[in-house]
Design a protein around this motif. Structure first.
Motif, PDB file in Angstrom:
ATOM      1  N   SER A  20     -38.708  -2.028   7.218  1.00  0.00           N
ATOM      2  CA  SER A  20     -39.657  -1.172   7.909  1.00  0.00           C
ATOM      3  C   SER A  20     -39.005  -0.597   9.152  1.00  0.00           C
ATOM      4  N   PHE A  21     -38.067  -1.386   9.745  1.00  0.00           N
ATOM      5  CA  PHE A  21     -37.354  -0.850  10.897  1.00  0.00           C
ATOM      6  C   PHE A  21     -36.509   0.355  10.465  1.00  0.00           C
ATOM      7  N   GLY A  22     -35.842   0.180   9.276  1.00  0.00           N
ATOM      8  CA  GLY A  22     -35.021   1.275   8.745  1.00  0.00           C
ATOM      9  C   GLY A  22     -35.843   2.530   8.530  1.00  0.00           C
ATOM     10  N   ILE A  23     -37.002   2.363   7.903  1.00  0.00           N
ATOM     11  CA  ILE A  23     -37.864   3.520   7.641  1.00  0.00           C
ATOM     12  C   ILE A  23     -38.310   4.129   8.971  1.00  0.00           C
ATOM     13  N   LYS A  24     -38.680   3.236   9.904  1.00  0.00           N
ATOM     14  CA  LYS A  24     -39.140   3.689  11.221  1.00  0.00           C
ATOM     15  C   LYS A  24     -38.064   4.512  11.903  1.00  0.00           C
ATOM     16  N   SER A  25     -36.807   3.969  11.900  1.00  0.00           N
ATOM     17  CA  SER A  25     -35.787   4.687  12.656  1.00  0.00           C
ATOM     18  C   SER A  25     -35.472   6.024  11.983  1.00  0.00           C
ATOM     19  N   ALA A  26     -35.541   6.062  10.637  1.00  0.00           N
ATOM     20  CA  ALA A  26     -35.333   7.344   9.949  1.00  0.00           C
ATOM     21  C   ALA A  26     -36.443   8.319  10.333  1.00  0.00           C
ATOM     22  N   GLU A  27     -37.672   7.769  10.400  1.00  0.00           N
ATOM     23  CA  GLU A  27     -38.802   8.634  10.783  1.00  0.00           C
ATOM     24  C   GLU A  27     -38.631   9.155  12.208  1.00  0.00           C
ATOM     25  N   THR A  28     -38.200   8.252  13.097  1.00  0.00           N
ATOM     26  CA  THR A  28     -38.008   8.657  14.491  1.00  0.00           C
ATOM     27  C   THR A  28     -36.942   9.739  14.578  1.00  0.00           C
ATOM     28  N   ALA A  29     -35.847   9.532  13.826  1.00  0.00           N
ATOM     29  CA  ALA A  29     -34.763  10.523  13.869  1.00  0.00           C
ATOM     30  C   ALA A  29     -35.262  11.867  13.353  1.00  0.00           C
ATOM     31  N   ALA A  30     -36.025  11.831  12.243  1.00  0.00           N
ATOM     32  CA  ALA A  30     -36.542  13.077  11.674  1.00  0.00           C
ATOM     33  C   ALA A  30     -37.480  13.758  12.668  1.00  0.00           C
ATOM     34  N   PHE A  31     -38.278  12.947  13.345  1.00  0.00           N
ATOM     35  CA  PHE A  31     -39.220  13.481  14.323  1.00  0.00           C
ATOM     36  C   PHE A  31     -38.453  14.124  15.480  1.00  0.00           C
ATOM     37  N   ALA A  32     -37.402  13.431  15.916  1.00  0.00           N
ATOM     38  CA  ALA A  32     -36.602  13.963  17.035  1.00  0.00           C
ATOM     39  C   ALA A  32     -35.978  15.301  16.643  1.00  0.00           C
ATOM     40  N   ILE A  33     -35.522  15.388  15.398  1.00  0.00           N
ATOM     41  CA  ILE A  33     -34.921  16.651  14.929  1.00  0.00           C
ATOM     42  C   ILE A  33     -35.966  17.773  14.973  1.00  0.00           C
ATOM     43  N   GLU A  34     -37.154  17.486  14.465  1.00  0.00           N
ATOM     44  CA  GLU A  34     -38.200  18.531  14.446  1.00  0.00           C
ATOM     45  C   GLU A  34     -38.562  18.949  15.873  1.00  0.00           C
ATOM     46  N   LYS A  35     -38.590  17.991  16.788  1.00  0.00           N
ATOM     47  CA  LYS A  35     -38.903  18.291  18.202  1.00  0.00           C
ATOM     48  C   LYS A  35     -37.840  19.226  18.781  1.00  0.00           C
ATOM     49  N   ARG A  36     -36.595  18.905  18.449  1.00  0.00           N
ATOM     50  CA  ARG A  36     -35.483  19.701  18.962  1.00  0.00           C
ATOM     51  C   ARG A  36     -35.563  21.133  18.413  1.00  0.00           C
ATOM     52  N   ILE A  37     -35.942  21.217  17.133  1.00  0.00           N
ATOM     53  CA  ILE A  37     -36.076  22.545  16.521  1.00  0.00           C
ATOM     54  C   ILE A  37     -37.212  23.320  17.204  1.00  0.00           C
ATOM     55  N   ASP A  38     -38.335  22.632  17.446  1.00  0.00           N
ATOM     56  CA  ASP A  38     -39.464  23.296  18.127  1.00  0.00           C
ATOM     57  C   ASP A  38     -38.984  23.914  19.434  1.00  0.00           C
ATOM     58  N   LYS A  39     -38.211  23.120  20.153  1.00  0.00           N
ATOM     59  CA  LYS A  39     -37.750  23.562  21.470  1.00  0.00           C
ATOM     60  C   LYS A  39     -36.838  24.793  21.347  1.00  0.00           C
ATOM     61  N   LEU A  40     -35.923  24.693  20.365  1.00  0.00           N
ATOM     62  CA  LEU A  40     -34.994  25.819  20.175  1.00  0.00           C
ATOM     63  C   LEU A  40     -35.749  27.074  19.742  1.00  0.00           C
ATOM     64  N   LEU A  41     -36.644  26.883  18.773  1.00  0.00           N
ATOM     65  CA  LEU A  41     -37.389  28.045  18.260  1.00  0.00           C
ATOM     66  C   LEU A  41     -38.164  28.739  19.383  1.00  0.00           C
ATOM     67  N   ALA A  42     -38.679  27.923  20.298  1.00  0.00           N
ATOM     68  CA  ALA A  42     -39.471  28.496  21.385  1.00  0.00           C
ATOM     69  C   ALA A  42     -38.609  29.357  22.304  1.00  0.00           C
ATOM     70  N   GLN A  43     -37.307  29.060  22.337  1.00  0.00           N
ATOM     71  CA  GLN A  43     -36.428  29.840  23.229  1.00  0.00           C
ATOM     72  C   GLN A  43     -35.781  31.029  22.531  1.00  0.00           C
ATOM     73  N   MET A  44     -35.812  31.031  21.198  1.00  0.00           N
ATOM     74  CA  MET A  44     -35.041  32.048  20.465  1.00  0.00           C
ATOM     75  C   MET A  44     -35.751  33.395  20.412  1.00  0.00           C
ATOM     76  N   THR A  45     -34.959  34.450  20.559  1.00  0.00           N
ATOM     77  CA  THR A  45     -35.518  35.787  20.339  1.00  0.00           C
ATOM     78  C   THR A  45     -35.578  36.016  18.832  1.00  0.00           C
ATOM     79  N   LEU A  46     -36.311  37.016  18.427  1.00  0.00           N
ATOM     80  CA  LEU A  46     -36.374  37.320  16.994  1.00  0.00           C
ATOM     81  C   LEU A  46     -34.971  37.636  16.465  1.00  0.00           C
ATOM     82  N   ALA A  47     -34.191  38.372  17.255  1.00  0.00           N
ATOM     83  CA  ALA A  47     -32.833  38.740  16.822  1.00  0.00           C
ATOM     84  C   ALA A  47     -31.982  37.484  16.620  1.00  0.00           C
ATOM     85  N   GLU A  48     -32.121  36.521  17.509  1.00  0.00           N
ATOM     86  CA  GLU A  48     -31.336  35.283  17.371  1.00  0.00           C
ATOM     87  C   GLU A  48     -31.772  34.496  16.137  1.00  0.00           C
TER      88      GLU A  48
END
Ligand code: NOJ
Length: 738
Positions: A20-48
């Motif tokens: 369950s720890f393994g699943i949890k850490s994979a979930e956390t990593a996936a969540f962190a990736i999505e958070k990072r993408i949210d942040k990047l997307l919010a800064q990106m222009t349409l052209a970028e």
């Protein structure tokens, strides 16, 4: 509670916790990736954002100020075919240091059957039926490629191919969806490893999605006219398996399926790939295939082509610029919602993040080459050559040869040939790395053996000029080894043939040598099944070697001289003549199955309807005997598994490996089912005289197919079972599902 019970409980508790720890850490990593993408997307222009969706094809360009500016301004997300490490780092540095958001580029290359250590072509690899080896070869290719700055390969190529005229049959794993699915998964595991962000793994790409191998008339880039059922049961099956194995990218193919080109096909890209299978990586279009929708006549211009592709579900465009030049306006005009673009960019960034490109965007140029051609890798390549060879015929035990045979004539255009042994799509492979057959034989025989060599003719030429000299060396030798076949450039992309015969005057040369009465062994190099009826009927021994890669000569010599007992089995049917194709083992029965006594049945008046060599076929230097097929239970409730076992005995005097194959037939169903379907196999090794029981479990999942309502299901009824050495032999039984 005794001590044993206690420790079992503690172990279970620890295990459950860890899992369950393994699943949890994979979930956390996936969540962190999505958070990072949210942040990047919010800064990106349409052209970028649109820039991320463009893959620049370097093959046709130079590093120019214009290109640097394109990267600097965030208008490129990926590169194709940048093979110079320094240039790669330079481009990456512009992206990371000089572009506004510093998003790294991803660099892709076709690493198909090896990067520098070139293994047998995929069609040969599938003849090994050895998934462990297939995975290892991919892992070696990944390690070599990543060390030279390649992050992403356009492989595995998992197109089912039933037509040997199609040159790209060489690049795939043959005609069977089950074997191809397992090979697809092995390759994904090999390329991507357990950790995609490690520096020795690369992003895999399942291609060409989908039905590219169904090109009409075996002509590359041609239309695929397949029913939805065949599409799903046959052509999509390996992709489904590859997605299950977590392949990070998929390539949309060039062909249309019933009039809808793959790169504009919402049904395959969105409904099935994402909707049904849950794929969360990105889709890249094949080279300019978006723009080619104009030629198809389903888009008036590049803007419309781009619109169709993005709405269908393509995320990144390879080479052409329909997205780059048009998406901004399409968004402004509200023809494409910006959230569709956001989703595509999210998928691309997800893969870049998973691949660790943000953490280690560069490669060390000083280490470039340090991972290539390592000794271990060469050993694996040699093992794979040996195992990919298929012994098609061996009359009177002509093979193996003794190493102290007094003399051998080696004749043929592929005997001392390095380039053609590499095969099509050979990555960064170099001809100079190839051990030729002649060299392999010389390495193997004892010092007293005299070897006479002559080419005899070129692969494709019509000259008989060297025939006399060839006859002369045959005359003075004890045995003749002839190396014949196709050149590397006779298969692969855009290299289709209407004749499957040996090219040039090679058959004439074999006939002339055969007339001398000397024992002849033919080693056949090819990227596809060839029509070899004459050879098969007249020549004593025939060994199929495909295009075997850099260890070709050594691996073949291992088999010719008995250091390895051949175990390869065909993953593709060999027709008698080209008029029979498409010809494959898992065909349907028809209403009038061929019957010798009845002319009004499904056959020909000028040729048997059966193949020359069936799927699953291949000989050994020893003899395996099958006995005691057991099916338990023979009546089973729907959803319950069936156990099938068979005993295999090595009745010969040599140790050997056998691919034990399990086939079924669903006798009565709501739609016509194939006359045979591979459902399991195991490659076993038996010492002389040894006997072993091989067991399979057939689950309901394995018996599913797309029924009359296009539901993926298993229907009750009687199933036939065969366990044996090929698709046309084996012990037979039945079970019933109620
Ligand atoms: C076109 C081919 O169809 C595809 O297989 C390959 O990956 C791309 N070109 C990139 O080289």
């Amino acid at each position: 509670m005794n001590i044993i019970t206690k420790s079992v409980i503690i172990f279970i508790m620890l295990f459950v916790n860890q899992t369950s720890f393994g699943i949890k850490s994979a979930e956390t990593a996936a969540f962190a990736i999505e958070k990072r993408i949210d942040k990047l997307l919010a800064q990106m222009t349409l052209a970028e954002k649109i820039g991320q969706m463009y893959q620049f094809s370097y093959a046709k360009a130079d590093m120019s100020a214009e290109l640097a500016e394109l990267v600097r301004s965030g208008k490129v997300g990926a590169f194709l075919a940048v093979t110079d490490v320094k240039l790669r780092n330079k481009l990456q540095k512009i992206a990371v240091k000089e572009s506004r958001l510093g998003i790294p580029l991803i660099f892709g290359l076709d690493v198909i059957h090896g990067y520098r250590t070139i293994f047998p072509i995929p069609l040969g690899q599938s003849a090994t039926w050895d998934l462990r080896l297939a995975e290892k070869a991919a892992a070696i290719a990944a390690k070599e490629a990543r060390s030279e700055g390649i992050d992403w390969t356009f492989a595995p190529m998992i197109d089912i191919a039933r037509d040997p005229r199609w040159g790209r049959i060489a690049e795939g794993f043959g005609e069977d969806p089950y074997l191809c699915s397992l090979m697809a998964q092995a390759k994904v595991r090999g390329f991507q490893g357990k950790n995609l962000s490690a520096t020795d793994t690369i992003v895999a790409c399942l291609k060409h999605y989908v039905a590219y191998g169904a090109a009409e008339a075996g002509r590359d880039y041609n239309s695929a006219e397949v029913s939805e059922r065949t599409l799903r049961d046959i052509y999509m099956a390996p992709f489904r398996a590859g997605v299950k194995a977590a392949a990070a990218t998929v390539m949309s193919s060039f062909n249309d399926i019933g009039g809808v080109p793959a790169s504009g096909n919402r049904f395959i890209l969105t409904d099935v790939l994402r909707g049904e299978w849950g794929f969360d990586g990105f889709v890249v279009s094949d080279y300019e295939s978006i723009k080619e929708m104009i030629n198809y006549g389903i888009a008036a211009d590049e803007a419309q082509a781009g619109e169709k592709a993005i709405l269908a579900g393509v995320d990144m465009e390879m080479a052409s610029r329909c997205f780059l030049n048009n998406l901004a306006r399409l968004v402004k005009d509200r023809q494409v919602p910006e959230k569709v673009i956001d989703e595509a960019v999210r998928r691309i960034l997800r893969v870049k993040l998973r691949a660790g490109l943000f953490e280690h965007p560069y490669v060390d140029p000083n280490l470039a080459g340090s991972e290539t051609l390592q000794n271990d890798s060469l050993q694996i390549a040699r093992e794979m050559v040996r195992k990919s060879l298929v012994l098609l015929k061996n009359d009177g035990g002509l093979l193996p040869l003794r190493k102290d045979i007094p003399s051998i004539a080696v004749i043929g255009p592929l005997a001392d040939n390095q380039r053609d042994l590499l095969g099509a799509w050979c990555g960064r492979g170099k001809a100079e790395d190839v051990v030729t057959l002649l060299k392999g034989i010389k390495n193997k025989v004892s010092s007293t053996c005299r070897i006479h060599y002559i080419k005899g003719c070129d692969i494709k030429d019509n000259s008989l000029g060297q025939f006399d000299a060839a006859l002369n060396i045959a005359d003075k030798s004890d045995v003749v080894i002839m190396a014949v076949g196709e050149s590397a450039d006779m298969s692969g992309e855009a290299h289709c043939r209407t004749s499957l015969d040996l090219p040039g005057v090679q058959r004439q040369l074999i006939k002339a040598i055969h007339k001398t009465g000397k024992p002849v062994i033919v080693v056949l190099f090819t990227g596809r099944p060839l029509t070899i009826s004459w050879l098969y009927e007249n020549i004593g021994a025939v060994l199929l070697a495909w295009h075997p890669g850099i260890q070709g000569g050594n691996g073949i010599a291992d088999v010719l001289f008995g250091d390895y007992n051949p175990s390869g089995k065909l993953a593709v049917t060999f027709p008698r003549n080209v008029g029979q194709v498409p010809l494959y083992y898992n065909h349907k029965n028809s209403g009038r199955p061929p019957a010798a006594s009845d002319p009004f049945t499904s056959k020909y008046i000028d040729c048997p309807w059966t193949p020359l060599l069936p799927f699953g076929y291949g000989l050994s230097y020893t003899a395996f005997e099958y006995s005691n097929l057991e099916i338990k239970p023979d009546k089973v409730r729907l959803g319950q598994p069936v156990s099938i076992s068979v005993e295999v005995e090595n009745k010969g005097t040599k140790a050997g490996e056998e691919v034990v194959q399990l086939y079924i037939r669903d006798l009565v169903a709501s739609v016509a089912r194939p006359v045979k379907e591979l459902k399991g196999f195991e490659k076993i090794r038996l010492a002389a005289g040894q006997k072993r029981k091989v067991s399979f479990t057939l689950t309901a999942e394995q018996l599913k197919f797309y029924d009359i309502d296009m539901k993926f299901t298993v229907e009750p009824g009687v199933f036939k079972v065969w366990a044996g050495p090929s698709s046309i032999q084996g012990l037979e039984g039945t079970f019933e599902i109620f």
